[in-house]
Structures are given as structure tokens and as C-alpha cells.
Scaffold this active site. Structure first.
Site, PDB file in Angstrom:
ATOM      1  N   ASN A  17       0.890  -1.174  -0.248  1.00  0.00           N
ATOM      2  CA  ASN A  17       0.671   0.315  -0.396  1.00  0.00           C
ATOM      3  C   ASN A  17       0.733   0.957   0.159  1.00  0.00           C
ATOM      4  OD1 ASN A  17      -2.707   0.073   0.379  1.00  0.00           O
ATOM      5  ND2 ASN A  17      -2.147  -2.192   1.366  1.00  0.00           N
ATOM      6  N   HIS A  65      -5.508   3.441   3.409  1.00  0.00           N
ATOM      7  CA  HIS A  65      -6.069   2.387   3.359  1.00  0.00           C
ATOM      8  C   HIS A  65      -7.730   2.399   3.362  1.00  0.00           C
ATOM      9  CE1 HIS A  65      -2.329   0.735   6.414  1.00  0.00           C
ATOM     10  NE2 HIS A  65      -2.623   0.203   4.847  1.00  0.00           N
ATOM     11  N   THR A  98      -0.057  -6.273   5.090  1.00  0.00           N
ATOM     12  CA  THR A  98      -0.828  -6.048   6.183  1.00  0.00           C
ATOM     13  C   THR A  98      -2.027  -6.922   5.821  1.00  0.00           C
ATOM     14  OG1 THR A  98       0.097  -4.192   7.025  1.00  0.00           O
ATOM     15  CG2 THR A  98      -0.915  -5.661   8.652  1.00  0.00           C
ATOM     16  N   ASP A 162       1.177  -5.269  11.731  1.00  0.00           N
ATOM     17  CA  ASP A 162       1.107  -4.003  12.432  1.00  0.00           C
ATOM     18  C   ASP A 162       0.928  -3.812  13.830  1.00  0.00           C
ATOM     19  OD1 ASP A 162       0.107  -1.451  12.873  1.00  0.00           O
ATOM     20  OD2 ASP A 162      -1.084  -1.323  10.746  1.00  0.00           O
ATOM     21  N   GLU A 222      14.061   2.430  14.000  1.00  0.00           N
ATOM     22  CA  GLU A 222      13.140   3.807  13.045  1.00  0.00           C
ATOM     23  C   GLU A 222      12.919   5.075  13.872  1.00  0.00           C
ATOM     24  OE1 GLU A 222       9.605   2.117  11.210  1.00  0.00           O
ATOM     25  OE2 GLU A 222      10.812   3.350   9.534  1.00  0.00           O
ATOM     26  N   ASP A 297      10.934   0.639   0.216  1.00  0.00           N
ATOM     27  CA  ASP A 297      10.155   0.696   1.475  1.00  0.00           C
ATOM     28  C   ASP A 297       8.735   1.382   0.769  1.00  0.00           C
ATOM     29  OD1 ASP A 297       9.457   1.095   4.137  1.00  0.00           O
ATOM     30  OD2 ASP A 297      10.189   2.624   4.165  1.00  0.00           O
TER      31      ASP A 297
HETATM   32  C1  6MZ Z   1       7.171   1.346   9.641  1.00  0.00           C
HETATM   33  C2  6MZ Z   1       5.979   0.780   7.989  1.00  0.00           C
HETATM   34  C3  6MZ Z   1       6.578   1.270   7.122  1.00  0.00           C
HETATM   35  O1  6MZ Z   1       0.905  -3.670   4.547  1.00  0.00           O
HETATM   36  O2  6MZ Z   1      -1.108  -1.809   4.183  1.00  0.00           O
HETATM   37  N1  6MZ Z   1       4.685   0.970   6.853  1.00  0.00           N
HETATM   38  N2  6MZ Z   1       6.260   0.533   8.296  1.00  0.00           N
HETATM   39  N3  6MZ Z   1       8.126   2.448   8.822  1.00  0.00           N
HETATM   40  C4  6MZ Z   1       7.866   2.467   7.858  1.00  0.00           C
HETATM   41  N4  6MZ Z   1       8.647   3.744   7.279  1.00  0.00           N
HETATM   42  C5  6MZ Z   1       8.287   4.399   6.795  1.00  0.00           C
HETATM   43  N5  6MZ Z   1       5.893   1.985   5.208  1.00  0.00           N
HETATM   44  C6  6MZ Z   1       4.777   1.299   5.675  1.00  0.00           C
HETATM   45  O3  6MZ Z   1       1.608  -1.032   3.456  1.00  0.00           O
HETATM   46  C7  6MZ Z   1       0.977   0.468   4.623  1.00  0.00           C
HETATM   47  C8  6MZ Z   1       1.633  -0.586   5.964  1.00  0.00           C
HETATM   48  O4  6MZ Z   1       2.923  -0.151   5.915  1.00  0.00           O
HETATM   49  C9  6MZ Z   1       3.646  -0.432   7.280  1.00  0.00           C
HETATM   50  C10 6MZ Z   1       2.291   0.333   7.747  1.00  0.00           C
HETATM   51  O5  6MZ Z   1       2.312  -0.383   8.896  1.00  0.00           O
HETATM   52  C11 6MZ Z   1       1.963   0.601   6.814  1.00  0.00           C
HETATM   53  O6  6MZ Z   1       0.484   0.870   7.500  1.00  0.00           O
HETATM   54  P1  6MZ Z   1       0.156  -1.965   3.132  1.00  0.00           P
HETATM   55  O7  6MZ Z   1       0.563  -3.382   2.160  1.00  0.00           O
END
Ligand code: 6MZ
Length: 353
Positions: A17, A65, A98, A162, A222, A297
Site C-alpha cells: 500500500n 487504506h 498487512t 501491524d 526507526e 520501502d
Molecule cells: C513502518 C511502514 C513503513 O501493509 O497496507 N509501513 N511501517 N515504517 C515504514 N517506513 C516509513 N512504510 C509502510 O502497506 C502499508 C503499511 O506498511 C507499513 C505500515 O504499517 C503501513 O500501514 P500495507 O500493504
């Protein structure tokens, strides 16, 4: 930039996402705007903004989302994201997402993942190798590519937990990953807003995953949180992502452990977890010969691409093409797919060398 696009590359840290095309997000938001679910101009402003702090990134994900979480859209974005990575010569993509439950859309974590897999199967611009263990099928795809001269991309999935989730929800994700192993799910990721949630909440599910032989990667450091960073390194995950806010003691522990680090330069700089590329830990880890993988990322959220990350690393750290090629090739060792896939990746890199 062209030479980085032509080089075969391996992507090991990409969130589904976070990797959506802006044009798709705007189109989807436009549809919801017409239905009155969101105010389109507000959404447009957020999507097109370029500088984002880490808290703003997580607000954007909540918005994304709302726009994307139905089966049809999940299938569409998966297809587009794979096609985009393939178009810049990513030959192996480990895409993480997720699994989400959305009762109003009749969506379970399993049906979410089925929609993801459908998206991968719908890719039409390249051949997609999806299954983990079906070697015969993989060979058949290879033969077909050799005959037709079509490009091929290996796609495998990581299921993300998550940090907002409970132990039970995390366990459900691990069980789903175990059930979907033969369908291309190769591991587990822990991600989400790093200031939310406790390590002890996820640990039982992660330990269970490890016991079952599922490889794990963790978003680690992070934000400054020495206690959690130490606990994560002691857990000995197969890889970690980011490693931005480490102190001397944590660097020493990491280097001793030889845990590979997924490096996301643009993401770290835009979110200001690292103040500028000149002081990025890539340089020290690279010099120390620590295992590293260059990753994106969130190509959509941070307006980047894997080729752009290679271009940036090459210019910022003075690495020539041969060194960058070696870096890309070395990533084969750290993929979560099995030996037969690694062998085929070796062949792809050998013929490109
Ligand atoms: C931590 C991150 C992220 O899972 O809905 N996500 N979590 N640090 C980051 N760096 C900036 N970038 C993305 O993709 C989106 C989800 O990935 C994680 C977060 O939980 C975000 O809601 P999906 O496909």
C-alpha cells in the site's frame, strides 16, 4: 538513470500500500469523493505532498487504506505494483502487506491475501513466478520465457504484522502465512508506526513463526528505543529494516550478529529519521562489509523507484557500476525464497554480468 534501470535488481523491502501509483490513488480517491466518503481536494493535497514526517506518513497510510481496502482494488494495486517493479528490471520482488479484515466489505485476512494473489496472477506485461515449491512449474515458466524472450519476475510475499495489532491478531497472520506457504508466502514482517505497540505483544507470534521455520524481518530502530532494539537483535531475525536510530552499543551488536539490513535511503531522508544522505549509516555498514540490501520501502509515498535508490547510493557514496552490480547480486543470499529460486537468480545475474 538508464543504466540502473537496465541492471537486474532484487527488492526485499516494499510495502504494497506504500507502492501504489499516485495516478491510481487519485483515481480511487476521486471515486470515493463523488460518493461523499472522502473530500477529494483534502485527499489530493495529502497525496501530492512531497515532504512527510514519520507521523504524517502513518496518517497517509490510514487514508490510503480507506481508499484501497476492498477486494477489487487490492487485486488492481497488486497487479500494478508488480508491473511497475518488473518494468525497471526487478527480477525478484518480496512484496510485503498487512492482511486486513474489513467486515463492511466482507473481507477477512485470508480473502485479502487471495485478492493479492489474484493481482499477481493478473499481471500481463511479464511472466510472474509465484509458487515457492513447485519447481516443475518454475522450470516451465523458464522454458516459456526462453522461447518467447519475455521478461520474468519472481514474486514472493511477506505478511506484515501491524504494531497496532493484538497478540491474537498477530498470531492469525502467522497462521495465515503458514497456510499460504505453498502459494508464495515466504515470511513475516513486523511494521507499522514505531511509537505504537510493545515488543512483548508481538513476541509470542514471532516466536511461533520462527519455530515453524518462517523467516522473519523486523522494522528495527526507526525511532530511538534502545530496549526494543536490543530485544529485536537478541531475537535474531533473518533480516531487519532501517536501523536508523542505533547507538554505538547497538551497532556493535548488529555487526557481530551479521543480520542483513534492508536500507531505504529516500524514505529515511524524507521522514528525517536520518538528517541527510551524507551521514547515512549505509556508508559505514558498506565499508565494514556488513550485509546490506538497497530497497525502496514505499515507492508511491516517497516518489522513488529501486533504480533511483541505486542512482542515489552510487552518487552519494561514490560507488561505481561494478560495485553497485555486486551489491545487487549479493542480495540473492538474503532472499527468503528457497535454493532453487536463488540458483535461477544466480543465472540471471551471471548472464547480465
Ligand atoms: C513502518 C511502514 C513503513 O501493509 O497496507 N509501513 N511501517 N515504517 C515504514 N517506513 C516509513 N512504510 C509502510 O502497506 C502499508 C503499511 O506498511 C507499513 C505500515 O504499517 C503501513 O500501514 P500495507 O500493504
Amino acid at each position: 538513470m538508464e543504466c540502473w534501470e537496465l541492471m537486474p535488481k532484487i527488492e526485499l523491502h516494499a510495502h504494497l500500500n506504500g507502492s501504489i501509483r499516485n495516478s491510481t490513488l487519485l483515481e480511487l480517491a476521486g471515486g470515493l469523493g463523488k460518493g461523499g466518503t472522502v473530500v477529494f481536494s483534502d485527499v489530493e493535497n495529502v497525496i501530492l505532498k512531497n515532504d512527510r514526517s514519520l507521523p504524517e506518513v502513518f496518517k497517509l497510510f490510514d487514508l490510503i487504506h480507506v481508499v484501497t481496502t476492498d477486494h477489487k482494488t487490492v487485486t488492481r494495486i497488486t497487479k500494478e505494483v508488480i508491473e511497475d517493479f518488473a518494468s525497471e528490471n526487478v527480477v525478484y520482488l518480496e512484496l510485503r502487506t498487512t492482511p486486513k479484515r474489513n467486515d463492511s466489505k466482507g473481507m477477512s485476512k485470508r480473502s485479502y491475501m487471495e485478492a493479492v494473489l489474484e493481482g499477481a496472477r493478473a499481471v500481463s506485461t511479464v511472466e510472474v513466478d509465484l509458487s515457492r515449491e513447485l519447481v516443475a512449474e518454475t522450470l516451465a515458466v523458464n522454458e516459456m520465457c526462453n522461447r518467447t524472450g519475455r521478461k520474468k519476475i519472481f514474486v514472493r510475499f511477506l505478511l506484515s504484522i501491524d504494531r497496532r495489532e493484538t497478540t491474537e491478531a498477530a498470531m492469525e497472520t502467522v497462521n495465515l502465512a503458514l497456510e499460504m506457504r505453498r502459494l508464495g508466502v515466504v515470511g513475516i514482517d513486523l511494521s507499522g508506526n514505531p511509537v505504537i505497540g510493545e515488543w512483548s505483544t508481538f513476541l509470542p507470534a514471532l516466536e511461533f513463526a520462527k519455530m515453524q521455520g518462517l523467516p522473519i524481518t523486523l522494522h528495527c530502530g526507526e525511532v530511538p528505543n534502545p530496549k526494543e532494539i536490543h530485544a529485536m537483535l537478541d531475537f535474531l531475525p533473518r533480516r531487519i529494516g532501517h536501523a536508523c536510530c542505533f547507538e554505538q552499543e547497538e551497532w556493535e551488536k548488529l555487526k557481530k550478529s551479521k543480520i542483513p539490513v534492508e536500507i531505504c535511503l529516500t524514505s529515511n531522508i524524507i521522514t528525517e529519521t536520518i538528517s541527510s544522505v551524507d551521514v547515512h549509516h549505509f556508508a559505514d555498514l558498506y565499508k565494514s562489509n556488513h550485509p546490506l540490501i538497497l530497497c525502496t520501502d514505499d515507492v508511491g509515498v516517497f516518489s522513488t523507484s529501486l533504480s533511483a535508490e541505486y542512482a542515489l547510493a552510487s552518487s552519494a557514496f561514490g560507488l561505481v557500476k561494478r560495485e553497485m552490480f555486486q551489491l545487487a547480486r549479493k542480495a540473492i543470499e538474503f532472499v527468503f525464497a528457497g535454493d532453487e529460486v536463488k540458483q535461477q537468480l544466480e543465472e540471471i545475474f551471471a548472464s547480465a554480468a
